[in-house]
Structure formats: C-alpha cells, structure tokens
Design a protein around this motif. Structure first.
Motif, PDB file in Angstrom:
ATOM      1  N   ALA A   1     -69.941  40.544  43.817  1.00 14.20           N
ATOM      2  CA  ALA A   1     -68.477  40.491  43.803  1.00 14.20           C
ATOM      3  C   ALA A   1     -68.063  39.754  42.542  1.00 14.20           C
ATOM      4  O   ALA A   1     -68.471  38.618  42.309  1.00 14.20           O
ATOM      5  CB  ALA A   1     -67.962  39.777  45.042  1.00 14.20           C
TER       6      ALA A   1
ATOM      7  N   CYS B   1     -63.217  43.453  50.061  1.00 11.92           N
ATOM      8  CA  CYS B   1     -62.491  42.522  49.196  1.00 11.92           C
ATOM      9  C   CYS B   1     -61.717  43.280  48.120  1.00 11.92           C
ATOM     10  O   CYS B   1     -60.573  42.939  47.816  1.00 11.92           O
ATOM     11  CB  CYS B   1     -63.440  41.510  48.567  1.00 11.92           C
ATOM     12  SG  CYS B   1     -64.771  42.226  47.570  1.00 11.92           S
ATOM     13  N   GLU B   2     -62.332  44.319  47.565  1.00 10.75           N
ATOM     14  CA  GLU B   2     -61.668  45.147  46.546  1.00 10.75           C
ATOM     15  C   GLU B   2     -60.400  45.795  47.099  1.00 10.75           C
ATOM     16  O   GLU B   2     -59.346  45.765  46.472  1.00 10.75           O
ATOM     17  CB  GLU B   2     -62.585  46.273  46.079  1.00 10.75           C
ATOM     18  CG  GLU B   2     -63.566  45.904  45.030  1.00 10.75           C
ATOM     19  CD  GLU B   2     -64.339  47.123  44.565  1.00 10.75           C
ATOM     20  OE1 GLU B   2     -63.817  48.261  44.592  1.00 10.75           O
ATOM     21  OE2 GLU B   2     -65.489  46.928  44.160  1.00 10.75           O
TER      22      GLU B   2
ATOM     23  N   ILE C   1     -60.702  41.789  41.971  1.00 11.80           N
ATOM     24  CA  ILE C   1     -62.110  41.561  42.295  1.00 11.80           C
ATOM     25  C   ILE C   1     -62.755  42.934  42.432  1.00 11.80           C
ATOM     26  O   ILE C   1     -62.139  43.886  42.893  1.00 11.80           O
ATOM     27  CB  ILE C   1     -62.288  40.705  43.575  1.00 11.80           C
ATOM     28  CG1 ILE C   1     -63.740  40.244  43.716  1.00 11.80           C
ATOM     29  CG2 ILE C   1     -61.808  41.433  44.820  1.00 11.80           C
ATOM     30  CD1 ILE C   1     -63.930  39.115  44.738  1.00 11.80           C
ATOM     31  N   LYS C   2     -63.981  43.029  41.976  1.00 11.47           N
ATOM     32  CA  LYS C   2     -64.699  44.298  42.001  1.00 11.47           C
ATOM     33  C   LYS C   2     -66.121  44.022  42.455  1.00 11.47           C
ATOM     34  O   LYS C   2     -66.713  43.018  42.073  1.00 11.47           O
ATOM     35  CB  LYS C   2     -64.693  44.913  40.608  1.00 11.47           C
ATOM     36  CG  LYS C   2     -65.302  46.277  40.526  1.00 11.47           C
ATOM     37  CD  LYS C   2     -65.139  46.819  39.114  1.00 11.47           C
ATOM     38  CE  LYS C   2     -65.534  48.258  39.058  1.00 11.47           C
ATOM     39  NZ  LYS C   2     -64.419  49.174  39.194  1.00 11.47           N
TER      40      LYS C   2
ATOM     41  N   HIS D   1     -67.046  46.524  49.965  1.00  8.85           N
ATOM     42  CA  HIS D   1     -65.854  46.714  49.131  1.00  8.85           C
ATOM     43  C   HIS D   1     -64.548  46.337  49.833  1.00  8.85           C
ATOM     44  O   HIS D   1     -63.469  46.643  49.329  1.00  8.85           O
ATOM     45  CB  HIS D   1     -65.767  48.143  48.586  1.00  8.85           C
ATOM     46  CG  HIS D   1     -66.926  48.519  47.724  1.00  8.85           C
ATOM     47  ND1 HIS D   1     -66.921  48.336  46.363  1.00  8.85           N
ATOM     48  CD2 HIS D   1     -68.136  49.048  48.034  1.00  8.85           C
ATOM     49  CE1 HIS D   1     -68.070  48.759  45.864  1.00  8.85           C
ATOM     50  NE2 HIS D   1     -68.826  49.187  46.853  1.00  8.85           N
TER      51      HIS D   1
ATOM     52  N   CYS E   1     -57.180  38.199  38.941  1.00  6.44           N
ATOM     53  CA  CYS E   1     -57.361  37.299  40.092  1.00  6.44           C
ATOM     54  C   CYS E   1     -56.686  35.959  39.831  1.00  6.44           C
ATOM     55  O   CYS E   1     -57.030  35.253  38.884  1.00  6.44           O
ATOM     56  CB  CYS E   1     -58.841  37.084  40.380  1.00  6.44           C
ATOM     57  SG  CYS E   1     -59.125  35.931  41.743  1.00  6.44           S
TER      58      CYS E   1
ATOM     59  N   CYS F   1     -57.677  43.213  47.897  1.00  5.29           N
ATOM     60  CA  CYS F   1     -57.112  42.702  46.647  1.00  5.29           C
ATOM     61  C   CYS F   1     -56.201  43.738  46.012  1.00  5.29           C
ATOM     62  O   CYS F   1     -55.086  43.423  45.600  1.00  5.29           O
ATOM     63  CB  CYS F   1     -58.233  42.320  45.688  1.00  5.29           C
ATOM     64  SG  CYS F   1     -57.638  41.761  44.089  1.00  5.29           S
ATOM     65  N   ARG F   2     -56.674  44.951  45.921  1.00  2.00           N
ATOM     66  CA  ARG F   2     -55.880  46.023  45.296  1.00  2.00           C
ATOM     67  C   ARG F   2     -54.546  46.195  46.022  1.00  2.00           C
ATOM     68  O   ARG F   2     -53.503  46.382  45.410  1.00  2.00           O
ATOM     69  CB  ARG F   2     -56.674  47.326  45.313  1.00  2.00           C
ATOM     70  CG  ARG F   2     -56.087  48.403  44.445  1.00  2.00           C
ATOM     71  CD  ARG F   2     -56.994  49.623  44.375  1.00  2.00           C
ATOM     72  NE  ARG F   2     -58.346  49.335  43.985  1.00  2.00           N
ATOM     73  CZ  ARG F   2     -58.766  49.165  42.739  1.00  2.00           C
ATOM     74  NH1 ARG F   2     -57.897  49.235  41.753  1.00  2.00           N
ATOM     75  NH2 ARG F   2     -60.021  48.928  42.471  1.00  2.00           N
TER      76      ARG F   2
ATOM     77  N   TRP G   1     -58.161  45.682  38.537  1.00  7.05           N
ATOM     78  CA  TRP G   1     -58.723  45.036  39.719  1.00  7.05           C
ATOM     79  C   TRP G   1     -58.664  43.519  39.591  1.00  7.05           C
ATOM     80  O   TRP G   1     -58.682  42.982  38.513  1.00  7.05           O
ATOM     81  CB  TRP G   1     -60.149  45.504  39.969  1.00  7.05           C
ATOM     82  CG  TRP G   1     -61.024  45.543  38.751  1.00  7.05           C
ATOM     83  CD1 TRP G   1     -61.090  46.544  37.839  1.00  7.05           C
ATOM     84  CD2 TRP G   1     -61.939  44.544  38.309  1.00  7.05           C
ATOM     85  NE1 TRP G   1     -61.996  46.226  36.858  1.00  7.05           N
ATOM     86  CE2 TRP G   1     -62.534  45.000  37.124  1.00  7.05           C
ATOM     87  CE3 TRP G   1     -62.310  43.306  38.802  1.00  7.05           C
ATOM     88  CZ2 TRP G   1     -63.477  44.274  36.431  1.00  7.05           C
ATOM     89  CZ3 TRP G   1     -63.260  42.577  38.099  1.00  7.05           C
ATOM     90  CH2 TRP G   1     -63.831  43.072  36.929  1.00  7.05           C
TER      91      TRP G   1
ATOM     92  N   CYS H   1     -59.001  38.681  49.542  1.00  4.24           N
ATOM     93  CA  CYS H   1     -60.433  39.003  49.520  1.00  4.24           C
ATOM     94  C   CYS H   1     -61.203  38.165  50.539  1.00  4.24           C
ATOM     95  O   CYS H   1     -62.082  38.670  51.237  1.00  4.24           O
ATOM     96  CB  CYS H   1     -61.016  38.821  48.121  1.00  4.24           C
ATOM     97  SG  CYS H   1     -60.971  37.130  47.486  1.00  4.24           S
TER      98      CYS H   1
END
Length: 111
Positions: free
Chosen positions: A57, A19-20, A36-37, A17, A63, A23-24, A34, A78
């Motif tokens: 992902a 990347c999440e 990316i999740k 996680h 995004c 990104c957040r 989000w 990410c």
C-alpha cells in the motif's frame, strides 16, 4: 497539536484494494489519480528458497490522511475500510515504536 502518521503493516496486506476504493471515493479523484494505491510484487523466490507474493500500500501526493475526516473524529477512509486491519493512524511516536517492534515489513507516512 500532536502530528499524526499512517502506519502500514505490509506483512498482512492482502491486496484487496479496499483502501484504494475508499480513498478514491473520499477524495473524488479521477481514475489516474490516487491518494493510496496497492502495488503488487509478483511471486519471486528468495535466496533461502521461500516464495513471496507481496502487496504494498503506497500513499501518494493526494493523501492528506483524510484531514477533514480526522478533524471530525473519524478514521481516514483507507484505515476504516482496510479489511486486513494493516493500516492504522496514530502519533509519530506510537508508529515509530510499532515499527521498531515489527522490523522491516512496515512503513510510516507523515504528511
């Protein structure tokens, strides 16, 4: 200008996680939004008897592949934070070649 794409190699995603979180923090979104999740495909047994527990992902509507970061010569948040190095940004053609060489366990996102 060459259009960029996000290559995701699902075979090596460990579900960390990172990347999440990156990104957040980059897009400063709320907990329900989000860019990316990471989704989890729970353990399941295939017809050949092998067991699989996969992480996927999934880029979302927010995004933009970190347009401002990439314009400044940086990697998307990410991609920079991916501990498994399974996220890459490159041209659509380069991503398509990687996908063709890899087979079915990868995807390409084009905004």
């Amino acid at each position: 200008m060459t259009q960029k794409a996000l290559y995701i190699d699902y075979e090596f995603c460990s579900g960390c996680h990172s990347c999440e979180v990156a990104c957040r923090n980059e897009i400063e979104c709320g907990i329900d939004d989000w860019g990316i999740k990471v989704l989890e495909d729970k353990p399941r047994q295939h017809a050949d008897g092998t067991w699989h527990w996969d992480y996927i992902a999934l880029p979302g509507e927010l995004c933009d592949m970190c347009e401002a970061r990439t314009a400044a010569g940086k990697l998307p948040a990410c991609v920079q934070s991916c501990q498994a190095k399974c996220l890459e940004i490159s041209t659509i053609e380069e991503c398509a070649a990687k996908l063709a060489a890899k087979g079915k366990k990868a995807a390409i996102l084009v905004p």
